[in-house]
Design a protein around this motif. Structure first.
Motif, PDB file in Angstrom:
ATOM      1  N   LEU A  66      -1.029   7.117  -9.909  1.00  0.00           N
ATOM      2  CA  LEU A  66      -0.500   7.655  -8.664  1.00  0.00           C
ATOM      3  C   LEU A  66      -0.455   9.174  -8.639  1.00  0.00           C
ATOM      4  O   LEU A  66      -0.526   9.779  -7.563  1.00  0.00           O
ATOM      5  N   THR A  81      -1.227  -2.721  -7.302  1.00  0.00           N
ATOM      6  CA  THR A  81      -0.416  -1.653  -7.880  1.00  0.00           C
ATOM      7  C   THR A  81       0.408  -2.254  -9.004  1.00  0.00           C
ATOM      8  O   THR A  81       1.001  -3.317  -8.837  1.00  0.00           O
ATOM      9  N   ILE A  95      -3.191   2.104 -10.064  1.00  0.00           N
ATOM     10  CA  ILE A  95      -3.715   1.634  -8.788  1.00  0.00           C
ATOM     11  C   ILE A  95      -5.150   1.144  -8.984  1.00  0.00           C
ATOM     12  O   ILE A  95      -5.957   1.805  -9.628  1.00  0.00           O
ATOM     13  N   VAL A 129       1.915   0.705  -1.762  1.00  0.00           N
ATOM     14  CA  VAL A 129       1.954   1.148  -3.160  1.00  0.00           C
ATOM     15  C   VAL A 129       3.393   1.279  -3.638  1.00  0.00           C
ATOM     16  O   VAL A 129       3.758   0.802  -4.727  1.00  0.00           O
ATOM     17  N   VAL A 171      -5.964  -0.566  -0.894  1.00  0.00           N
ATOM     18  CA  VAL A 171      -5.317  -0.767  -2.191  1.00  0.00           C
ATOM     19  C   VAL A 171      -5.419  -2.246  -2.564  1.00  0.00           C
ATOM     20  O   VAL A 171      -4.990  -3.121  -1.806  1.00  0.00           O
TER      21      VAL A 171
END
Length: 367
Positions: free
Chosen positions: A142, A200, A186, A158, A197
């Protein structure tokens, strides 16, 4: 508003782990049972082939406890106390991390409890003879990923999934103790419509420790100084609420692209007082500041210094409360969530499960 954007030169300082002394204290301070060497999901141990001291060059093959062979492709981190390698096995990428023997023996039974959550970067294998943990490779962390062009919905997902991972730890009375942006991994892919995404996961679980209800760890400055809670800065009682405070700083970083308590300085300079003063300015409502003093205990050695810092604020040097910060990225619901996560009295902070129920996350959808 105080804080600074993260430059590439600053990344090394932001990745500072717990000290060796801290890890040793954490190991002896917690009370979980050691358990068996490995769980049923990992098969009989194999040997390492070949073996070259404690560092391995690209091309070296290591055999894991599962029997899987890992070919070292690159050295990701090479420090005196820890090596991290990128390796390939069966056309899939993995990360191999070396630990001290006492770290390995302490962390292993805890690691086997993390496989139940898709939001934790669970252990996939070990190389026992070299005291190595094996994790799946993920695309980015991140601290880098936050600077990409991300939609608000992607950012929320996230942060929500990171919080889910932390809740999974806390539900077992396990504190992470080193929450920071580069410990959130990620996987993502890019589409014509933007970045998507895929998953996570909260990572670097080796320093996590079991803390029974009603207990806490004392006498340790756990975590990285730029993400550390006030009680951790002064070596007070730390536990699950300390993780919540640190995660709030990650949330702010995601929205503002700023590590708000980062201070550039010479190496090995103690920034405790400077960061604490900023934390008081940003988050300390006075009634909660007094509760924090009570939380530490009236004989705590840092209380005179904390009161001195608090008394420096006034007309000529006003506080800069987070609730008054101006930014399009800081909507009222987000500010309310951060307020609940950063209460200066750890006893009054929301839990991970309570934070998950906050209205700021109400419109987050799963992929």
């Amino acid at each position: 508003m105080r804080g600074s954007a993260v430059s590439s030169a600053a990344l090394t300082a932001l990745k500072q782990p717990l000290s060796k002394l801290g890890r040793a204290h954490l190991s002896t301070a917690s009370s979980h049972s050691s358990g068996r060497h490995l769980g049923a999901n990992i098969r009989k141990a194999s040997t390492i082939v070949p073996h070259s001291a404690s560092q391995f060059e690209p091309g070296v093959i290591l055999k894991g406890y599962s029997g899987r062979e890992y070919t070292i492709e690159n050295v990701l981190q090479d420090r005196q106390d820890r090596q991290v390698y990128l390796a390939r096995a069966n056309e899939k990428m993995f990360v191999l991390k070396s630990l001290f023997e006492n770290e390995y023996n302490y962390a292993l039974p805890l690691q086997l409890r993390f496989n139940h959550s898709p939001y934790l970067r669970a252990l996939r294998d070990t190389v026992p003879e070299m005291k190595m943990f094996v994790n799946e490779y993920m695309t980015d962390h991140l601290l880098n990923f936050a600077f990409k062009d991300l939609s608000l919905s992607a950012q929320k997902r996230v942060l929500r999934d990171t919080l889910r991972g932390l809740a999974a730890l806390h539900d077992q009375n396990i504190a992470h103790l080193d929450i920071k942006a580069n410990n959130i991994m990620i996987d993502y892919h890019e589409t014509p419509e933007g970045i998507v995404v895929d998953r996570t996961q909260l990572s670097d679980l080796e320093d996590s420790t079991h803390i029974p209800p009603g207990q806490a760890l004392r006498g340790l400055q756990v975590g990285n100084q730029f993400w550390r809670s006030p009680e951790a800065h002064v070596q007070g009682a730390v536990g699950k609420p300390s993780d919540i405070f640190s995660l709030a700083l990650v949330f702010i970083f995601m929205r503002l692209k700023m590590v708000i308590f980062r201070i550039d300085s010479a190496p090995n300079v103690d920034l405790t007082n400077a960061i604490l003063e900023r934390q008081i300015s940003t988050f300390a409502e006075w009634k909660d500041f007094e509760s924090f003093i009570d939380y530490l205990g009236k004989r705590h050695r840092y209380i005179p210094e904390l009161r001195r810092m608090a008394n420096t604020f006034g007309t000529e040097k006003p506080r800069q409360p987070f609730s008054l910060w101006k930014s399009d990225a800081l909507d009222p619901e987000f500010k309310d969530l951060i307020k609940k996560m950063t209460n200066f009295d750890p006893r009054k902070r929301v839990t991970a499960q309570e934070a998950l129920g906050h209205t700021w996350f109400s419109d987050v959808e799963d992929a």
